[in-house]
Design an enzyme around this catalytic site. Structure first.
Site, PDB file in Angstrom:
ATOM      1  N   CYS A 106      -0.384  11.828 -22.511  1.00  0.00           N
ATOM      2  CA  CYS A 106       0.303  10.552 -22.692  1.00  0.00           C
ATOM      3  C   CYS A 106       0.881  10.465 -24.099  1.00  0.00           C
ATOM      4  O   CYS A 106       0.147  10.664 -25.083  1.00  0.00           O
ATOM      5  CB  CYS A 106      -0.669   9.400 -22.446  1.00  0.00           C
ATOM      6  SG  CYS A 106       0.019   7.765 -22.761  1.00  0.00           S
ATOM      7  N   CYS A 143      -4.878   4.927 -20.558  1.00  0.00           N
ATOM      8  CA  CYS A 143      -4.308   3.618 -20.907  1.00  0.00           C
ATOM      9  C   CYS A 143      -3.494   3.009 -19.775  1.00  0.00           C
ATOM     10  O   CYS A 143      -3.021   1.873 -19.890  1.00  0.00           O
ATOM     11  CB  CYS A 143      -3.465   3.716 -22.170  1.00  0.00           C
ATOM     12  SG  CYS A 143      -1.894   4.597 -21.975  1.00  0.00           S
ATOM     13  N   GLN A 147       0.830  -1.205   0.000  1.00  0.00           N
ATOM     14  CA  GLN A 147       0.000   0.000   0.000  1.00  0.00           C
ATOM     15  C   GLN A 147       0.865   1.256   0.000  1.00  0.00           C
ATOM     16  O   GLN A 147       0.335   2.361  -0.104  1.00  0.00           O
ATOM     17  CB  GLN A 147      -0.902  -0.007   1.239  1.00  0.00           C
ATOM     18  CG  GLN A 147      -1.883  -1.164   1.281  1.00  0.00           C
ATOM     19  CD  GLN A 147      -2.562  -1.288   2.626  1.00  0.00           C
ATOM     20  OE1 GLN A 147      -2.117  -2.026   3.497  1.00  0.00           O
ATOM     21  NE2 GLN A 147      -3.637  -0.551   2.812  1.00  0.00           N
ATOM     22  N   ASN A 148       2.172   1.090   0.107  1.00  0.00           N
ATOM     23  CA  ASN A 148       3.077   2.224   0.220  1.00  0.00           C
ATOM     24  C   ASN A 148       3.449   2.781  -1.154  1.00  0.00           C
ATOM     25  O   ASN A 148       3.542   2.037  -2.129  1.00  0.00           O
ATOM     26  CB  ASN A 148       4.332   1.816   0.981  1.00  0.00           C
ATOM     27  CG  ASN A 148       4.010   1.352   2.390  1.00  0.00           C
ATOM     28  OD1 ASN A 148       2.965   1.716   2.940  1.00  0.00           O
ATOM     29  ND2 ASN A 148       4.876   0.549   2.968  1.00  0.00           N
ATOM     30  N   GLY A 207       2.550  -4.494   8.937  1.00  0.00           N
ATOM     31  CA  GLY A 207       2.517  -3.039   9.094  1.00  0.00           C
ATOM     32  C   GLY A 207       1.328  -2.351   8.473  1.00  0.00           C
ATOM     33  O   GLY A 207       1.418  -1.173   8.135  1.00  0.00           O
ATOM     34  N   THR A 208       0.206  -3.052   8.354  1.00  0.00           N
ATOM     35  CA  THR A 208      -0.981  -2.420   7.787  1.00  0.00           C
ATOM     36  C   THR A 208      -2.093  -2.377   8.825  1.00  0.00           C
ATOM     37  O   THR A 208      -2.254  -3.318   9.615  1.00  0.00           O
ATOM     38  CB  THR A 208      -1.477  -3.145   6.516  1.00  0.00           C
ATOM     39  OG1 THR A 208      -2.681  -2.536   6.053  1.00  0.00           O
ATOM     40  CG2 THR A 208      -1.725  -4.628   6.763  1.00  0.00           C
ATOM     41  N   SER A 209      -2.846  -1.290   8.822  1.00  0.00           N
ATOM     42  CA  SER A 209      -3.937  -1.128   9.787  1.00  0.00           C
ATOM     43  C   SER A 209      -5.129  -2.015   9.453  1.00  0.00           C
ATOM     44  O   SER A 209      -5.974  -2.286  10.313  1.00  0.00           O
ATOM     45  CB  SER A 209      -4.389   0.340   9.821  1.00  0.00           C
ATOM     46  OG  SER A 209      -4.859   0.738   8.540  1.00  0.00           O
ATOM     47  N   HIS A 245      -1.447   1.326  -4.392  1.00  0.00           N
ATOM     48  CA  HIS A 245      -1.748   2.760  -4.321  1.00  0.00           C
ATOM     49  C   HIS A 245      -0.796   3.608  -5.150  1.00  0.00           C
ATOM     50  O   HIS A 245      -0.767   4.828  -5.009  1.00  0.00           O
ATOM     51  CB  HIS A 245      -1.742   3.231  -2.864  1.00  0.00           C
ATOM     52  CG  HIS A 245      -2.841   2.619  -2.045  1.00  0.00           C
ATOM     53  ND1 HIS A 245      -2.773   2.471  -0.676  1.00  0.00           N
ATOM     54  CD2 HIS A 245      -4.034   2.092  -2.420  1.00  0.00           C
ATOM     55  CE1 HIS A 245      -3.880   1.887  -0.246  1.00  0.00           C
ATOM     56  NE2 HIS A 245      -4.653   1.652  -1.281  1.00  0.00           N
ATOM     57  N   CYS A 298      -0.880   7.483 -17.015  1.00  0.00           N
ATOM     58  CA  CYS A 298      -1.959   7.954 -17.889  1.00  0.00           C
ATOM     59  C   CYS A 298      -3.294   7.452 -17.340  1.00  0.00           C
ATOM     60  O   CYS A 298      -3.438   6.261 -17.054  1.00  0.00           O
ATOM     61  CB  CYS A 298      -1.742   7.429 -19.307  1.00  0.00           C
ATOM     62  SG  CYS A 298      -3.132   7.777 -20.421  1.00  0.00           S
TER      63      CYS A 298
END
Length: 253
Positions: free
Chosen positions: A154, A136, A107-108, A194-196, A125, A133
């Protein structure tokens, strides 16, 4: 530590191990988390939940603000520039080189997994050092992309170019989401690090592994929304726990 031993046993029994990492992995590299104690949103308030809508309404204005150097909240931009991989990042890269870890979903946006040497990384993310772009979904290195008009277009399809990082209100790019689901479908052991566990669709991936009969190993100094689902819980920072995990796996293999 008993939990390390249990985690090693589960990993070595598994056919296909995948890791899911969140902001906690990079806290030890000096990048503040968004939520929780000391989090950017805890200190500075929630960001604009209509970010992508505002970008689409005025991409020229968004780019003009970006090129003027409007900083990320709470010094995040500077923290990203200064950050270096920590022992947790390097341990995950080593697990991949050993053939133990098959894919890493993060997620980082900080690019630290790549800097540490991991290769099969899926950035759900996006990446702060890339542009994308919106039509595409082609990605370009931020530093080498030539901006000849505002907003930039693009070179492959003429679509609007934005940062690769996923804004609030923006769908996860379909190519990335597809890869996440493909790797999760193959996974019978997931390291949840390390993720909530509150941000979807990322938080749905461990749930899918659990529902299919897989094992969940949580590495986090704090309890999370996913803790009740996890089979093995290691209450330690990833930079401390993961190198120990690697050494024990090396000893066993």
């Amino acid at each position: 530590m008993e939990e390390i031993e249990a985690a090693v046993e589960a990993i070595l029994r598994a056919r296909y191990v995948v890791a899911l990492t969140g902001a906690g992995v990079s806290v030890e590299s000096g990048i503040p988390p968004f939520r929780g104690p000391g989090g950017l949103w805890t200190r500075f308030g929630e960001p604009d939940m209509r970010g992508f809508e505002r970008f689409k309404a005025d991409p020229k204005g968004w780019w003009e603000r970006r090129l003027r150097g409007v900083s990320r909240p709470g010094g995040l931009g500077e923290a990203l520039r200064r950050a270096r991989p920590n022992p947790g990042h390097y341990a995950l890269a080593e697990l991949e080189r050993m053939g133990v870890l098959r894919a890493l979903i993060t997620q980082n946006i900080d690019n630290l997994h790549f800097k540490a040497g991991s290769r099969n990384v899926i950035e759900i993310h996006g990446n702060a050092y890339k542009l994308r772009c919106v039509s595409c979904h082609s990605r370009f290195d931020r530093e080498s992309f030539r901006i000849e008009e505002i907003p930039p277009r693009c070179p492959l399809c003429g679509g609007l170019i934005k940062s690769d990082t996923v804004m609030f209100g923006e769908p996860i790019p379909p190519d990335v989401l597809r890869r996440c689901y493909e790797e999760t479908a193959k996974c019978d052991c997931m390291l949840v690090i390390g993720t909530s566990g509150v941000v979807y669709p990322a938080a749905s991936l461990p749930i899918a592994v659990k529902q299919s009969g897989g094992v969940l190993i949580e590495v986090n100094p704090r309890e999370t929304e996913l803790t009740p689902l996890c089979d093995i819980i290691i209450r330690a920072p990833s930079g401390e726990a993961l190198p120990r995990l690697v050494e024990e796996i090396k000893r066993r293999k």
